[in-house]
Design a protein around this motif. Structure first.
Motif, PDB file in Angstrom:
ATOM      1  N   THR A 124       0.859  -1.176   0.000  1.00 53.71           N
ATOM      2  CA  THR A 124       0.000   0.000   0.000  1.00 53.71           C
ATOM      3  C   THR A 124       0.895   1.226   0.000  1.00 53.71           C
ATOM      4  O   THR A 124       2.121   1.108   0.091  1.00 53.71           O
ATOM      5  N   LEU A 125       0.284   2.410  -0.103  1.00 52.52           N
ATOM      6  CA  LEU A 125       1.065   3.635  -0.006  1.00 52.52           C
ATOM      7  C   LEU A 125       1.781   3.696   1.337  1.00 52.52           C
ATOM      8  O   LEU A 125       1.218   3.325   2.369  1.00 52.52           O
ATOM      9  N   THR A 126       3.018   4.173   1.317  1.00 51.06           N
ATOM     10  CA  THR A 126       3.755   4.266   2.573  1.00 51.06           C
ATOM     11  C   THR A 126       3.039   5.179   3.556  1.00 51.06           C
ATOM     12  O   THR A 126       2.474   6.215   3.176  1.00 51.06           O
ATOM     13  N   ARG A 127       3.054   4.793   4.798  1.00 49.30           N
ATOM     14  CA  ARG A 127       2.496   5.618   5.866  1.00 49.30           C
ATOM     15  C   ARG A 127       3.603   6.267   6.696  1.00 49.30           C
ATOM     16  O   ARG A 127       3.319   6.928   7.696  1.00 49.30           O
ATOM     17  N   ASP A 128       4.846   6.043   6.281  1.00 48.03           N
ATOM     18  CA  ASP A 128       5.938   6.720   6.971  1.00 48.03           C
ATOM     19  C   ASP A 128       5.753   8.228   6.815  1.00 48.03           C
ATOM     20  O   ASP A 128       5.514   8.717   5.704  1.00 48.03           O
ATOM     21  N   PRO A 129       5.844   8.997   7.904  1.00 45.00           N
ATOM     22  CA  PRO A 129       5.582  10.441   7.829  1.00 45.00           C
ATOM     23  C   PRO A 129       6.470  11.173   6.836  1.00 45.00           C
ATOM     24  O   PRO A 129       6.064  12.201   6.276  1.00 45.00           O
ATOM     25  N   ASP A 130       7.668  10.664   6.581  1.00 36.86           N
ATOM     26  CA  ASP A 130       8.595  11.324   5.666  1.00 36.86           C
ATOM     27  C   ASP A 130       8.721  10.607   4.329  1.00 36.86           C
ATOM     28  O   ASP A 130       9.628  10.913   3.542  1.00 36.86           O
ATOM     29  N   GLY A 131       7.837   9.668   4.076  1.00 31.95           N
ATOM     30  CA  GLY A 131       7.792   9.042   2.766  1.00 31.95           C
ATOM     31  C   GLY A 131       8.790   7.926   2.536  1.00 31.95           C
ATOM     32  O   GLY A 131       8.961   7.476   1.396  1.00 31.95           O
TER      33      GLY A 131
END
Length: 265
Positions: A124-131
């Motif tokens: 899925t799309l990354t959920r890391d705050p900095d991408g």
């Protein structure tokens, strides 16, 4: 094994998609020489925008080795979209299957036919705050160990600046640059000829994701977090925080506050 012809449907999709991509995104593409000229292989790609599959497919199309993406099986039965999915050779994933190997049998077959199969290991799309890339799911590693095909780590950045994750509107100006860096095959030799246990698949997946992350670090000129963002761990931590908060609220609800006791002002 000879390269598969691109075919009518992929060329038709390119005619539709390439012009707007060329207008919207400048290109900084590196590592095309690492894309195998012959035989089946996997690309493992990070995912940070709803439009990066199109931008990445543009890069891959220009190498002459078009990608076959895994997609929900239901899409293959939807009129024109289904015809395009079938015509471009995309790979249906039957999510109702409970056997992981069977669910990826079509991907294994495609690799064995000499195709390029593109995986988004994060799922899925990354959920890391900095991408940055998150922890990966084991599908790409499972297919790679089953077929012993090359796994090419591909990092991309820039489509997310045009359309950030979960954004509804693109940011058109200034014109963004789509950066892609395809690396040399990930060394998975140490995982061959071993029982395909969950721990082995997890370790192989970590090796693949580490390679993708290193290339993204090179693109961005920054260092990624030491520990990748883990959605499962975050859900557990969020559940704990929610439980603690509710417990504290219940405790506060049974005890009068200082103001209610007439203490203070």
């Amino acid at each position: 094994m000879p390269r598969r012809r691109i075919g009518f449907w992929y060329r038709f999709a390119a005619v539709l998609c390439k012009p707007p991509l060329v207008v919207l995104l400048k290109r900084d593409w590196r590592g095309m020489e690492n894309i195998p000229a012959e035989g089946g292989f996997i690309t493992a790609v990070n995912h940070n925008s709803h439009i990066d599959p199109f931008a990445y497919a543009h890069f891959q199309y220009n190498t002459g080795r078009v990608p076959r993406f895994l997609a929900k099986s239901g899409l293959f039965n939807k009129g024109f979209i289904g015809a395009a999915m079938r015509g471009t050779g995309q790979i249906p994933v039957y999510r109702e299957s409970t056997d992981a190997l069977s669910a990826f049998r079509a991907a294994i077959d495609a690799v064995e036919r000499g195709e390029c199969v593109a995986f988004y290991p994060e799922g899925t799309l990354t959920r890391d705050p900095d991408g940055w890339p998150m922890t990966g799911k084991t599908g790409a590693a499972r297919v790679a160990l089953q077929t012993r095909c090359p796994v090419i780590p591909v990092a991309q950045w820039g489509a997310n600046e045009l359309l950030p994750p979960y954004a509804k509107k693109p940011s058109l100006l200034p014109r963004k640059t789509h950066h892609v860096l395809a690396g040399e095959p990930v060394d998975l030799d140490r995982f061959y000829d071993r029982e395909m246990t969950p721990d082995l698949l997890k370790e192989a997946t970590e090796a693949i994701m580490a390679a993708v992350t290193r290339h993204l670090e090179e693109i961005r000129g920054e260092q990624a977090p030491q520990t990748p963002y883990d959605p499962r761990r975050e859900r557990i931590e969020q559940g704990r925080r929610t439980h603690t908060q509710k417990r504290e609220e219940r405790v506060r609800g049974t005890r009068p506050t200082a103001r209610e006791e007439g203490l203070g002002t």
